[in-house]
Design an enzyme around this catalytic site. Structure first.
Site, short mmCIF file in Angstrom:
data_model
loop_
_atom_site.label_atom_id
_atom_site.label_comp_id
_atom_site.label_asym_id
_atom_site.label_seq_id
_atom_site.Cartn_x
_atom_site.Cartn_y
_atom_site.Cartn_z
N SER A 86 1.15 -1.12 -0.15
CA SER A 86 -0.25 -0.32 -0.28
C SER A 86 0.81 1.10 -0.11
O SER A 86 1.83 1.37 -0.77
CB SER A 86 -0.93 0.21 1.60
N HIS A 190 -8.33 1.33 -1.01
CA HIS A 190 -8.15 0.93 -1.95
C HIS A 190 -9.60 0.10 -2.51
O HIS A 190 -9.94 -1.10 -2.60
CB HIS A 190 -7.28 -0.47 -2.09
#
Length: 312
Positions: A86, A190
């Site tokens: 991430s 996300h």
């Protein structure tokens, strides 16, 4: 083959930066980064409480700063591959020479602010599912309106969505899932909920002049290595609203023949996954400067083994 990896949001804990600032030159570097992005990284990394560093706009630059700082403390190392989970992908971009340290911190500051703004629109969150079969878990999550935002491998998927959807998951776990663990993040990262942040990051990316990676850069999008700096940045932007496929990154580590993995500060999460998914790969997590000597020894062992292999 050595891979250097950087953790994502949720790895931070109160005071975790404190011992690192005692290293020569570290406090000055962090002060310069703080001035460049308008955020007192030293304060948040040493004095702020858990709620303060849970703020997306704070946590993300803090994690990237800690990752870059701890990697620099290892000395002049040359990993064969880099990757980040991430927001850790921005840290990895700095490792690979795609962005210089200041550019990486400026980008992650804008990323954190944009994602925090997007997260404020609807109350959302993320929860880790431990155990279960992805072929069973993913359809179950989609039935509840949730997104499998992180497919981490080693039996772990992170679901993301509204707080109501996550509450429904607690009451109706997929078959085979042992536990549902809420994560200390401030939004459904996300997922489609982050779409507003993508446009802002696209604008920020236009001001960057990325270089091509100097080592193999493994992308969260699909686990593939990326050859150009422009493509790395493009993926960094799009990844905000799309699932992290750390499972595919680890598959690529296997294909590359990785034999050692070092996770930068605040390490622990990715080494834990690697121990389960990459048997035989030596792992080390940088949690405090006390871990540096062991990390250097592992890197030296890797370098020696690589040299022996090339000689043979």
């Amino acid at each position: 083959m050595l891979v250097l990896v950087a953790p994502g949001q949720g790895a931070q804990t109160p005071g975790f930066l404190t011992p690192w600032l005692d290293l020569p030159g570290a406090a000055d570097r962090v002060a310069a980064w703080s001035d460049a992005i308008g955020l007192d990284l030293a304060h948040y990394g040493t004095q702020a409480d858990a709620d303060a560093i849970r703020d997306t706009a704070v946590a993300q630059p803090l994690l990237v700063a800690a990752g870059i700082l701890s990697a620099a403390a290892l000395g002049d190392i040359a990993p064969d591959a880099v990757a980040g989970h991430s927001v850790g992908e921005i840290t990895a971009a700095a490792f690979a020479g795609v962005l210089d340290d200041t550019a990486a911190l400026q980008l992650v500051r804008k990323r954190g602010l944009a994602m925090a703004e997007a997260a404020a629109v609807t109350k959302t969150g993320m929860s880790a599912l431990l155990g279960g079969d992805p072929e069973v878990t993913v359809p179950h999550l989609e039935k509840l309106g949730l997104t499998p935002a992180n497919v981490n491998g080693a039996g772990q998927i992170v679901a993301a969505g509204t707080l109501e959807e996550l509450a429904a998951l607690e009451a109706d776990k997929p078959e085979g899932v042992r536990r549902v663990v809420p994560l200390t993040v401030a939004g459904a990262f996300h997922t489609r909920h982050m779409a507003p942040a993508v446009a802002k990051l696209e604008e920020a990316a236009r001001a960057l002049t990325p270089a091509d990676p100097t080592v193999a850069y493994v992308s969260n999008k699909d686990g593939r290595t990326v050859a150009t700096g422009a493509e790395v940045v493009s993926r960094l932007v799009g990844q905000v609203a799309n699932p992290v496929r750390w499972d595919l990154c680890m598959e690529t580590f296997k294909e590359l023949g990785v034999t050692a993995l070092v996770e930068v500060c605040p390490g622990g999460t990715l080494t834990g996954l690697a121990k389960r998914a990459l048997p035989g790969v030596k792992t080390l997590a940088l949690k405090t400067p006390d871990d540096l000597d062991a990390a250097r020894a592992l890197i030296a062992e890797h370098t020696s083994a690589a040299a022996d292999t090339q000689t043979a």
